[in-house]
Design an enzyme around this catalytic site. Structure first.
Site, mmCIF file in Angstrom:
data_model
loop_
_atom_site.group_PDB
_atom_site.id
_atom_site.type_symbol
_atom_site.label_atom_id
_atom_site.label_comp_id
_atom_site.label_asym_id
_atom_site.label_seq_id
_atom_site.Cartn_x
_atom_site.Cartn_y
_atom_site.Cartn_z
ATOM 1 N N LEU A 4 46.511 -14.486 29.555
ATOM 2 C CA LEU A 4 45.395 -14.589 30.493
ATOM 3 C C LEU A 4 45.423 -13.391 31.418
ATOM 4 C CD1 LEU A 4 43.109 -16.107 32.023
ATOM 5 C CD2 LEU A 4 44.922 -17.245 33.349
ATOM 6 N N CYS A 34 40.039 -9.056 34.909
ATOM 7 C CA CYS A 34 40.270 -8.172 33.755
ATOM 8 C C CYS A 34 39.539 -6.845 33.835
ATOM 9 C CB CYS A 34 39.877 -8.887 32.467
ATOM 10 S SG CYS A 34 38.104 -9.265 32.344
ATOM 11 N N CYS A 63 42.395 6.451 51.207
ATOM 12 C CA CYS A 63 43.385 5.590 50.541
ATOM 13 C C CYS A 63 44.549 6.408 49.997
ATOM 14 C CB CYS A 63 42.722 4.787 49.426
ATOM 15 S SG CYS A 63 41.639 3.468 50.019
#
Length: 372
Positions: free
Chosen positions: A161, A165, A343
């Site tokens: 799983l 995704c 970032c």
């Protein structure tokens, strides 16, 4: 006189980070609107980002600018009413509740697959690469995917799983290289459409689904760059859901950005323009959420690698701007540049971390073998 007071205060703060106004270093800022100083002091980080988007100031190397101000912890020295309101709101409301789960998909991940196609690697990984032995972004991302599969001891025929995704890179890699059967879930319609086509012909099923709606059993569970959207009020729910989905001898690998402090909100500018309702979990918050549900088998920090990943993403984005500019405004360009480079600076300053954590439901008999 009032203007001078604001200016002097900003100069005083920036001096602590070796940053000058209109200086000669590439990390110095060049101011085009003198109202910047009052704006930043009154509203903090959101004003800094918005004023850059508005063209009020420039900086040749935004990544180096943010590295210096975060290393000097200037972000803790300017606290605005906007920040205080965000903390209060986060404590009262569950911003990541199920009814709001698909908002992030629409706001961030559905803004155009072409943008991400140009920016990312050939597996479309929108998470940190593993640069230990890599020479370029493609190699770093493949190394990351392979590292995950090996840490999970993924075997042919296992049901994997993939929570969050994305565009299907992990699912495709696991199915092709490790012969796994993969279920991938995402809250982004555009990602789901792309991933279904990307993984066509493989034992991969892609669903538009929230993790809280899962009711099946899997041999392995992986979550890459999704936990940042779960929210502190839902960390326990996430862990309980995964525990219910895992077989007794299963494994969970959590790949997430992490923060040094336990917080209930994210940076206001990031929350408004990039990742609504996101926040970075701390080690304490993750451990508390997993307590009584999992055995923590392995904790791997390679946060410095995110600096390299983000710099490569910006390079790709910048080099392909001519192919993208008909679909996005110059204000979007400045926003996206600010996002990626700020970032990068935060990971360079080690303000943010990147963790891969392996959990087992009952503990691996004989112990877990850590893989790097």
């Amino acid at each position: 006189m009032k203007h001078d007071t604001f200016y002097n205060k900003i100069v005083e703060l920036l001096t602590l980070a070796d940053v000058q106004i209109n200086g000669e270093h590439p990390w110095d800022i060049h101011v085009h609107n003198e109202k910047l100083y009052a704006r930043v002091l009154s509203k903090g980080s959101i004003a800094l980002g918005e004023s850059y988007m508005d063209g009020w100031w420039e900086c040749e190397r935004l990544d180096e600018f943010f590295y210096r101000i975060l290393r000097a912890k200037l972000d803790t020295k300017v606290i605005s009413w906007t920040d205080m309101f965000a903390i209060l709101k986060a404590k009262i409301f569950n911003a990541q509740k199920l009814s709001r789960a698909y908002r992030i998909g629409k706001h961030h991940y559905d803004i155009g697959n072409r943008l991400y196609w140009y920016m990312l690697d050939h597996y479309m990984n929108y998470s940190c690469g593993y640069w230990e032995n890599a020479k370029n972004l493609d190699e770093a991302q493949e190394a990351k995917l392979d590292l995950i599969c090996r840490k999970l001891d993924l075997q042919p025929g296992m049901r994997l799983l993939d929570i969050g995704c994305g565009w299907g890179g992990m699912a495709k890699f696991a199915a092709e290289r490790y012969q796994a059967k993969v279920i991938g879930i995402t809250v982004s319609k555009k990602q789901a459409e792309f991933a279904k086509e990307f993984c066509k012909g493989l034992p991969v099923e892609i669903r538009l689904q929230d993790y809280r709606d899962l009711k099946e059993t899997f041999d392995r569970v992986v979550s890459i760059g999704m936990f940042e959207h779960v929210g502190y009020k839902n960390y326990k729910t996430f862990m309980q859901t995964v525990r219910n989905c895992l077989t007794e001898n299963g494994l969970l690998l959590l790949h997430t950005i992490g923060g040094l402090l336990s917080v209930v909100k994210t940076d206001p500018w990031i929350n408004t323009y990039i990742f609504p309702n996101s926040m970075l979990p701390s080690a304490q918050q993750i451990c508390q959420a997993s307590e009584g549900l999992f055995v923590l088998e392995d904790w791997h920090n390679f946060g410095a690698d995110y600096d390299k990943t983000l710099m490569q993403w910006f390079k790709n984005f910048d080099e392909h701007w001519n192919q993208l500019k008909d679909s996005y405004s110059m204000r979007f360009y400045r926003m996206w540049k600010y996002y990626l480079l700020s970032c990068a600076g935060s990971f360079r300053a080690r303000s943010n971390q990147l963790w891969q954590i392996v959990f087992s439901p009952e503990g691996i008999p004989g112990g877990y073998h850590s893989i790097r």
